[in-house]
Enzyme design. Structure first.
Site, PDB file in Angstrom:
ATOM      1  CG  ASP A   3      -0.544  -5.949  -4.603  1.00 49.49           C
ATOM      2  OD1 ASP A   3      -0.094  -6.062  -5.533  1.00 49.49           O
ATOM      3  OD2 ASP A   3      -1.638  -6.045  -4.412  1.00 49.49           O
ATOM      4  CG  ASP A   4       4.463  -4.975  -8.365  1.00 52.26           C
ATOM      5  OD1 ASP A   4       5.356  -5.676  -8.225  1.00 52.26           O
ATOM      6  OD2 ASP A   4       3.855  -4.121  -9.269  1.00 52.26           O
ATOM      7  CG  ASP A  57      -1.562  -6.453 -11.905  1.00 49.45           C
ATOM      8  OD1 ASP A  57      -2.530  -6.394 -12.721  1.00 49.45           O
ATOM      9  OD2 ASP A  57      -1.046  -5.936 -11.283  1.00 49.45           O
ATOM     10  NE  ARG A  71      -9.302  -4.881  -9.873  1.00 40.94           N
ATOM     11  CZ  ARG A  71      -8.041  -4.524  -9.651  1.00 40.94           C
ATOM     12  NH1 ARG A  71      -6.881  -4.680  -8.848  1.00 40.94           N
ATOM     13  NH2 ARG A  71      -7.855  -3.136 -10.287  1.00 40.94           N
ATOM     14  CG  ASP A  75      -5.412  -0.379  -9.812  1.00 40.16           C
ATOM     15  OD1 ASP A  75      -5.882  -1.444 -10.699  1.00 40.16           O
ATOM     16  OD2 ASP A  75      -4.309  -0.326  -9.328  1.00 40.16           O
TER      17      ASP A  75
HETATM   18  C1  GAL Z   1      -2.429  -3.037 -10.418  1.00 39.05           C
HETATM   19  C2  GAL Z   1      -3.188  -3.820  -9.606  1.00 39.05           C
HETATM   20  C3  GAL Z   1      -3.194  -3.393  -8.296  1.00 39.05           C
HETATM   21  C4  GAL Z   1      -1.613  -3.541  -7.609  1.00 39.05           C
HETATM   22  C5  GAL Z   1      -0.887  -2.742  -8.512  1.00 39.05           C
HETATM   23  C6  GAL Z   1       0.669  -3.458  -8.266  1.00 39.05           C
HETATM   24  O1  GAL Z   1      -2.399  -3.410 -11.703  1.00 39.05           O
HETATM   25  O2  GAL Z   1      -4.516  -3.658 -10.209  1.00 39.05           O
HETATM   26  O3  GAL Z   1      -4.262  -3.838  -7.502  1.00 39.05           O
HETATM   27  O4  GAL Z   1      -1.800  -4.712  -7.603  1.00 39.05           O
HETATM   28  O5  GAL Z   1      -1.052  -3.314  -9.894  1.00 39.05           O
HETATM   29  O6  GAL Z   1       1.582  -2.496  -9.272  1.00 39.05           O
END
Ligand code: GAL
Length: 485
Positions: free
Chosen positions: A72-73, A149, A205, A209
């Site tokens: 992920d990020d 995202d 999605r 979150d």
């Molecule tokens: C949110 C996303 C999360 C995660 C996060 C990372 O926008 O919904 O699942 O990926 O960013 O910064």
């Protein structure tokens, strides 16, 4: 016509014929895997990922279909002078291409993350305006999956067309690479992706979150279901019940290759009771939301393993028909939780082989008996269809009845799966995975059908004792269905 194909056409409905999901051949059933975000946030690195991957294999998750390992990020260090993304060297000393090779060598696939904006949500380089370069570099590393995202999007949202165009750019760029890359949109439900995304993405999605909590009022997730579906703010810190109640309005948008994503699983992350975690997992399976685990794999405990590896529930998630369950009814009840809320719901929908799912949700604070008539359970079949279905006798199977024991789960966790328990169990899992793609499923398999707990016909009702914050997940099979039994 092949029975499975006929059933599929029936389930998607005539209005959907001709509308195709993104034509990359991926996510024909909801994608399964593991993602770094909920447990590791920005502390992901090569070791964390390889350790998780090792466990995904050794604990038997891979063989059940959990195949994508998603970074992920926070993996990137920005762009080089030619404008290509580069990985953070401290976190990924051997690069991501090398990591991808290792993940592939263990029989898994690898996913990555970016944002359709100038920055990601954690403020790393975003992909807006760099779609082709980024897709090309990911493909060159061997990436199989993109989670995309919505942060820092320069205001390019507010109408479905604006969102569609921005996300379509990346979809096209991924296709240009020639590498099959699963495309998972993460725009939190803004502009109704269930309407614009099915032709360009494999999943989207549906809301903000998900927090690791069953139900809670939260100022950051202000949109309550009672306010209807026009909530503009995607929110974050959204509870399991909040996310669920926002997602029940568009089950028919989910079709093979294109799924509603209610956000990743929180099973094993400590915020849910065992009953709540079972309910959360069951509802995701019923609604065909991609099961992406987020627990710390190296610390998987027995109850977590036995929930995530319930093959009877996974078979619903991965059912070849790919038809999301519908919420049939919802009533408020008097026994409320600390938020003053309590409700019960019935979900149902078709499964392959002519089976039917019936799922009772008890979100009240007391255990209760719940019941539903066959008319309710087959409500979506329309008047004639319902009349036909209630003419049959149905066996009722409880899909949680054969949950793996803690003893067996611990044997797997402690690497003793070669003993009698472990061997039996792993064999059963392998078998169960194979039959996901068969129609109809053999009812002799307890790993798929749970246990028979009763039968019902015509004006009878299906009854189940449902714990507070829990579900009863039932699979109904026609008694006269002699196919492959
Ligand atoms: C949110 C996303 C999360 C995660 C996060 C990372 O926008 O919904 O699942 O990926 O960013 O910064």
């Amino acid at each position: 016509m092949d029975k499975a194909v006929a059933a599929l056409l029936l389930s998607v409905g005539l209005h959907s014929l001709g509308a195709a999901a993104l034509d990359n051949g991926l996510a024909i059933t909801p994608q399964m895997g593991w993602d770094t975000w909920n447990s590791f946030a920005c502390s992901l690195n090569e070791t964390v990922i390889l350790d998780a991957a090792k466990k995904i294999v050794s604990l038997g998750f891979r063989d059940l279909g959990y195949e994508y390992v998603v970074l992920d990020d926070c993996w990137s260090a920005g762009r080089n002078s030619s404008g290509y993304l580069v990985p953070n060297k401290e976190k990924f000393p051997n690069g991501i291409s090398d990591l991808a090779d290792k993940i592939h060598a263990s029989g898994l696939k690898i996913g990555i993350y970016s944002s359709a904006g100038t920055m990601t949500c954690a403020r790393y380089a975003g992909s807006l305006g760099y779609e082709e370069k980024d897709a090309a570099v990911w493909a060159s590393w061997g990436i199989d999956y993109l989670k995309y995202d919505n942060c820092y999007n320069q205001g390019e949202e507010g109408t479905p067309k604006l969102s569609f165009d921005r996300y379509n750019k990346m979809g096209k760029a991924l296709n240009v690479t020639g590498r099959p890359i699963l495309y998972s949109l993460c725009n939190w439900g803004v502009d109704g992706p269930w309407n614009f995304a099915p032709t360009i993405a494999n999943s989207w999605r549906t809301s903000g979150d998900l927090s690791n909590v069953w139900d809670r009022e939260d100022v950051n997730c202000p949109c309550q279901e009672k306010e209807g579906i026009d909530c503009k703010l995607p929110g974050y810190h959204c509870s399991v019940m909040n996310v669920l109640n926002k997602a029940v309005y568009y089950p028919s948008k989910a079709i093979p290759g294109a799924w509603n994503d209610l956000d990743m699983l929180q099973v094993g992350n400590g915020g849910l009771t065992d009953e709540e975690a079972k309910a959360h997992f069951s509802l995701r399976a019923a609604l065909k939301s991609p099961p992406l685990m987020t627990n710390v794999m190296t610390k998987t405990d027995a109850p977590t393993l036995s929930i995530l590896q319930n093959t009877a529930v996974l078979a619903v998630s991965q059912d070849p028909l790919g038809s999301s369950a519908n919420r049939i009814w919802r009533y408020y009840v008097d026994d409320v939780d600390s938020n003053g809320k309590g409700e019960i719901q019935l979900f149902s929908g078709p499964l392959s082989g002519g089976d039917q799912l019936a799922l009772f949700l008890n979100a009240g604070s007391e255990d209760r008996n719940m019941n539903a008539s066959l008319v309710d359970i087959f409500w979506e079949d329309g008047a004639d269809g319902t009349a036909q279905q209630i003419g049959y006798s149905w066996d009722i199977h409880d899909l949680w009845a054969n949950r793996m024991s803690n003893e067996t789960a611990n044997a797997i966790i402690n690497g003793m799966a070669s003993g009698s328990n472990g061997t039996m169990n792993m064999t059963a899992m392998g078998g169960a995975r194979k039959v996901y793609s068969q129609v109809p499923l053999p009812s002799s398999s307890k790993e798929l059908m749970g246990s028979k707990v009763g039968s019902v016909k015509a004006s009878g009702t299906v009854t189940a004792h449902v714990k507070a914050h829990g579900v009863a997940m039932l699979r109904l099979r026609q008694q006269n269905n002699k196919d492959e039994l």
